[in-house]
Design a protein around this motif. Structure first.
Motif, PDB file in Angstrom:
ATOM      1  N   GLY A  22       0.780  -1.221   0.000  1.00 64.33           N
ATOM      2  CA  GLY A  22       0.000   0.000   0.000  1.00 64.33           C
ATOM      3  C   GLY A  22       0.812   1.272   0.000  1.00 64.33           C
ATOM      4  O   GLY A  22       2.019   1.276  -0.261  1.00 64.33           O
ATOM      5  N   LEU A  23       0.118   2.342   0.343  1.00 66.85           N
ATOM      6  CA  LEU A  23       0.742   3.667   0.293  1.00 66.85           C
ATOM      7  C   LEU A  23       1.831   3.834   1.334  1.00 66.85           C
ATOM      8  O   LEU A  23       2.823   4.505   1.089  1.00 66.85           O
ATOM      9  N   ASP A  24       1.644   3.224   2.517  1.00 70.23           N
ATOM     10  CA  ASP A  24       2.640   3.428   3.561  1.00 70.23           C
ATOM     11  C   ASP A  24       2.976   2.150   4.326  1.00 70.23           C
ATOM     12  O   ASP A  24       3.619   2.216   5.374  1.00 70.23           O
ATOM     13  N   ILE A  25       2.537   0.994   3.809  1.00 65.27           N
ATOM     14  CA  ILE A  25       2.839  -0.262   4.493  1.00 65.27           C
ATOM     15  C   ILE A  25       2.706  -1.420   3.522  1.00 65.27           C
ATOM     16  O   ILE A  25       1.955  -1.334   2.550  1.00 65.27           O
ATOM     17  N   CYS A  56      -9.515  -1.696   3.825  1.00 62.62           N
ATOM     18  CA  CYS A  56     -10.194  -0.452   4.204  1.00 62.62           C
ATOM     19  C   CYS A  56      -9.221   0.653   4.599  1.00 62.62           C
ATOM     20  O   CYS A  56      -9.638   1.679   5.167  1.00 62.62           O
ATOM     21  N   GLY A  57      -7.927   0.464   4.305  1.00 60.38           N
ATOM     22  CA  GLY A  57      -6.958   1.523   4.556  1.00 60.38           C
ATOM     23  C   GLY A  57      -6.638   1.711   6.033  1.00 60.38           C
ATOM     24  O   GLY A  57      -7.133   0.994   6.908  1.00 60.38           O
ATOM     25  N   ARG A  58      -5.793   2.708   6.310  1.00 61.72           N
ATOM     26  CA  ARG A  58      -5.384   3.001   7.687  1.00 61.72           C
ATOM     27  C   ARG A  58      -6.588   3.416   8.530  1.00 61.72           C
ATOM     28  O   ARG A  58      -7.427   4.205   8.104  1.00 61.72           O
ATOM     29  N   ASN A  59      -6.687   2.825   9.714  1.00 60.80           N
ATOM     30  CA  ASN A  59      -7.748   3.078  10.703  1.00 60.80           C
ATOM     31  C   ASN A  59      -9.105   2.496  10.324  1.00 60.80           C
ATOM     32  O   ASN A  59     -10.013   2.454  11.154  1.00 60.80           O
TER      33      ASN A  59
END
Length: 851
Positions: free
Chosen positions: A247-250, A342-345
């Motif tokens: 993903g974008l950051d992980i 569902c992305g971060r959080n």
């Protein structure tokens, strides 16, 4: 032809090109007009479809076929050296495979963006399987795909700049061919392959296309474009085939289950090579010993294995009649198991369909993009403990980022540890195990009834938060926004098509009149065709859902007309509001806990196979717990086999094979590993063509592939069909179904009920059953090479009209299935293989001596 799909033209003299364009225009105009008339009159209430998606019977198209014979032209699958494919406003030629399965050309998704692609010609949505340079589109006019005189294959934009090219500069290249396999191949004069699209897959693997160490499947971004997404299928450094979220950051692995070792997941890393392939029958095999079969395994079906936008790997089969795709296998049982969905959080919840939501106190970072996840509505500083509160989210957790971990902690200890750590955003606590996990980041959240822990989310004490949004969720694909965008593109494309159609009509009015009268004759079939389509759309809309008790009470006329009764409850025939005939099973008091019932039924509802009875939905209102199934016309196998008219041999073999396929799907390919535990003729239903459908699957305890919870608390099943391990109190495995299947197949061969062969002593201890003696004798004959006496074994009512080869194979399978040592019993998957090998051996003997 779809307006955003443009075909190639060869580089020829200007005079030749102009002449061919005139001829092609008249041909194309006539073809478009007749399909326009058909689409307006035959399909006024159906969704907008281009002419390639319209399916009409051959009889209906008879006048069109007569007309089209006067205006035929060949569609080539070869691009020769010096020729090109172009994106031009009115050009509509394409490269087409010889069997018309695949098409290659420029594919547009609206606006001025085009991709050089290969797609399934006859699929409803023209499904793309390969794209050149997927992360950069080209202009809608002036862009070209050419095989240069130097032998180099290049894709150029409107300004002539090269945006993609093959990795070969060989001057030997003479032609580019689109094969029936979907492979685009660059060849030398001696037919040597210099380059092929199979070596650079995008998100799809086609049959016989190798996936190796240097290749991977990468999903497309959510929203319908071809740009590279975040989910990958590839061989990892340990030679194991895996799914990864990048993903974008992980980045994180999520399949096979990262909580287990390679061997616990049924894989091996003791292999020196990395390759995987899907064959023409729907069988997939990988060098790490992972394999699976399509639920409709067999030849003659178009398939694709696709890394989907939602992160699940799925095998699809093409329905030739409707042009739609059917999922015949998928890697993950539920989308909430996909990492980063569902992305971060964000949190994935089942409602019962998987949906994304933000936790209380958070909101979507971007309204239409779950990849960006959720953002807090507050600013956290290292606040004092009196300024912070924890909100409990039952059955909820986030994967990883365990800044605090304690395997034997009290709740208060865990809570205080999170308060003392400024980086802690919440903690997960499992009361029964006293496990404490403090979270430094909230990623890949999920909520499901079976999860034993509770997430305690850290929030400012002043924040008012509700759990309501956790219950509802929203579509992780943002399909509503995507559908609106798609509709806008369709409206734009339609306006362009109308402008062309008016011009066409004025240019060739005489042809239009001729075709109009030809098409008018077809309109007499309008009502039948339209009715059939509406029935299909109604069925598509009516998927698995929750019914109200009053709705089912009305459908069954207050539960009158009982059609069956078993250990789990009574079954009633009913008719739903949409006129579907269903079977409603009213469950007994054995199912108490609503969460357990909901979780179990939602899993069963996702199981689809032609040899399993389809579950349409359920009802769970207090003490009322009901299951809604499809209604199967010919009732159960026992009612047909042991009474009334006898079943012919062809149907008996079909029943044995179909039942084996259904059980193999449950044991090996199902969303969950399901053991039936009560396989018997009474649970095998027969449709109008005597195709078997297994009933009551999933009502036994669902078993996970990791073997957890593999003990049953009580014996299930029917005496006579039960495997020895039930009585021996051994761990129950799928081999109990294999044993029951063996008994049932022997009944199919002999045509009499065998389950009463168990003999008892007066003190109620079982003696050696007559069935055991019978099997021992057949096994002895097989080992000694003696005649099995097939004539004495097969049902006398058949009067010799059966296949001796098939009968012998079934008896051999029975012997192997009824082994007392379960480790010696075959798997249902191997039984299917055996039966498929002789599926065509259905000729009846011409004489008693025929072998």
């Amino acid at each position: 032809m779809h307006p955003s799909c443009h075909r190639y033209h060869f580089s020829k003299s200007k005079k030749d090109v102009q002449f061919e364009q005139v001829i092609d225009i008249y041909i194309y105009f006539g073809f478009v007009i007749v399909l326009f008339i058909l689409s307006v009159h035959l399909f006024p209430k159906t969704p907008v479809m281009n002419h390639k998606t319209i399916t009409i019977s051959s009889f209906s198209l008879f006048p069109l076929m007569i007309f089209s014979t006067c205006f035929t032209f060949a569609s080539s699958n070869v691009l020769h050296r010096g020729s090109s494919l172009s994106v031009e406003e009115h050009d509509s030629d394409t490269l087409t495979s010889p069997d018309k399965t695949f098409t290659c050309g420029f594919y547009g998704l609206g606006g001025n963006d085009y991709w050089l692609s290969i797609w399934f010609t006859n699929s409803l949505d023209r499904t793309v399987v390969w794209t050149a340079n997927r992360d950069k589109s080209v202009n809608g006019q002036g862009s070209k795909f050419m095989l240069r005189g130097t032998g180099l294959l290049v894709l150029t934009d409107v300004d002539g700049s090269v945006v993609w090219q093959t990795n070969t500069t060989s001057t030997d290249a003479r032609s580019l061919e689109l094969m029936n396999s979907g492979n685009l191949v660059l060849r030398s004069p001696d037919r040597t392959i210099l380059w092929q699209s199979f070596d650079s897959p995008t998100d799809t693997l086609l049959p016989n296309q190798l996936l190796t160490k240097s290749k991977k499947l990468v999903s497309s971004l959510k929203g319908g474009a071809f740009y590279s997404g975040h989910f990958h299928l590839y061989f990892d450094n340990d030679n194991v085939l895996r799914l990864m979220y990048d993903g974008l950051d992980i980045s994180s692995l999520y399949w096979p289950n990262p909580d287990f070792t390679v061997f616990e997941n049924g894989r091996t890393n003791y292999n020196s090579s990395r390759f995987a392939v899907l064959d023409d029958t729907g069988h997939f095999q990988s060098s790490d010993q992972f394999q699976f079969n399509a639920s409709d395994r067999g030849l003659g079906i178009k398939r694709r294995l696709t890394m989907d936008q939602d992160g699940n790997l799925r095998l699809y089969s093409l329905d030739k009649q409707s042009g739609s795709w059917v999922v015949t296998w998928q890697a993950l049982p539920g989308l909430c198991n996909v990492y980063g969905l569902c992305g971060r959080n964000g949190i994935c919840v089942y409602t019962p369909e998987p949906r994304c939501t933000c936790p209380p106190g958070y909101e979507m970072s971007e309204p239409t993009d779950w990849d960006k996840g959720c953002k807090p509505k507050f600013n956290f500083t290292c606040s004092k403990s009196q300024d912070v509160k924890f909100l409990a989210l039952p059955n909820t957790d986030y994967s990883g980022f365990d800044a605090i971990y304690n395997s034997n902690a009290s709740f208060n200890f865990c809570r205080q540890a999170c308060l003392d750590d400024c980086s802690c955003l919440g903690f997960s606590y499992r009361e029964s195990q006293r496990f404490c996990f403090g979270k430094s980041s909230l990623f890949s959240g999920y909520k499901q009834p079976s999860f034993p822990g509770t997430l305690h989310l850290k929030l400012p004490i002043s924040m008012v938060a509700s759990l309501e949004q956790i219950r509802n969720g929203s579509d992780p694909d943002c399909s509503e926004a995507r559908d609106q965008s798609s509709e806008a593109r369709d409206q734009s494309s339609k306006s362009v098509r109308w402008a062309y159609l008016y011009w066409f009509a004025s240019a060739i009015g005489a042809v239009e009149i001729l075709i109009f009268f030809s098409g008018w004759w077809i309109l007499f079939r309008k009502r039948d065709v339209q009715s059939t389509l509406e029935d299909g759309y109604r069925a598509i809309r009516s998927q698995f859902r929750r019914f109200s008790y009053e709705e089912l009470k009305s459908a069954t006329q207050n539960f009158k007309g009982e059609i069956g009764r078993g250990a789990s409850g009574s079954v009633y025939k009913g008719v739903l509001a949409d006129q579907r005939v269903v079977a409603v099973k009213r469950l007994g008091d054995v199912y108490h806990e609503e969460e357990v019932f909901w979780a179990e039924v939602s899993t069963i509802g996702k199981i689809h196979h032609m040899n399993l009875v389809r579950m349409w939905g359920f009802c769970c209102e207090g003490k009322h717990k009901l299951l809604v199934y499809e209604y199967v016309e010919n009732q159960s196998l026992d009612k047909n086999l042991f009474s009334g008219d006898y079943i012919e041999w062809r149907d008996r073999f079909k029943i044995a094979l179909g039942t084996a396929k259904g059980l193999a799907y449950l044991h090996h390919e199902c969303l969950e590993w399901v053991i039936h535990c009560d396989v018997k003729p009474g649970n095998i239903l027969l449709d109008k063509t005597f195709e078997p459908k297994i009933a009551d699957f999933g009502l036994a305890k669902l078993l996970r592939r990791d073997g957890a919870n593999s003990q049953f608390s009580r014996i299930r099943g029917t005496r006579g069909y039960m495997a020895p391990e039930w009585a021996l109190n051994l761990t129950i495995t799928a081999k109990v179904d294999v044993y029951s299947y063996g008994v049932m197949v022997l009944e199919i061969v002999k045509g009499i009920r065998l389950s009463n062969w168990v003999v008892k002593r007066e003190e109620n201890e079982e003696q050696e059953a007559e069935l055991t003696v019978f099997i021992r004798e057949i096994k002895r004959r097989l080992q000694c090479g003696e005649d099995l006496g097939i004539e004495d074994l097969v049902d006398k009512r058949l009067k010799g009209k059966y296949s001796r080869k098939q009968a012998r194979m079934l008896v051999e399978i029975v012997v192997s299935c009824l082994e007392e040592d379960r480790n010696k019993r075959p798997t249902m998957d191997s039984i299917v293989h055996q039966l498929l090998e002789i599926d065509g051996e259905s000729k009846l003997p011409k004489s008693d001596n025929e072998d």
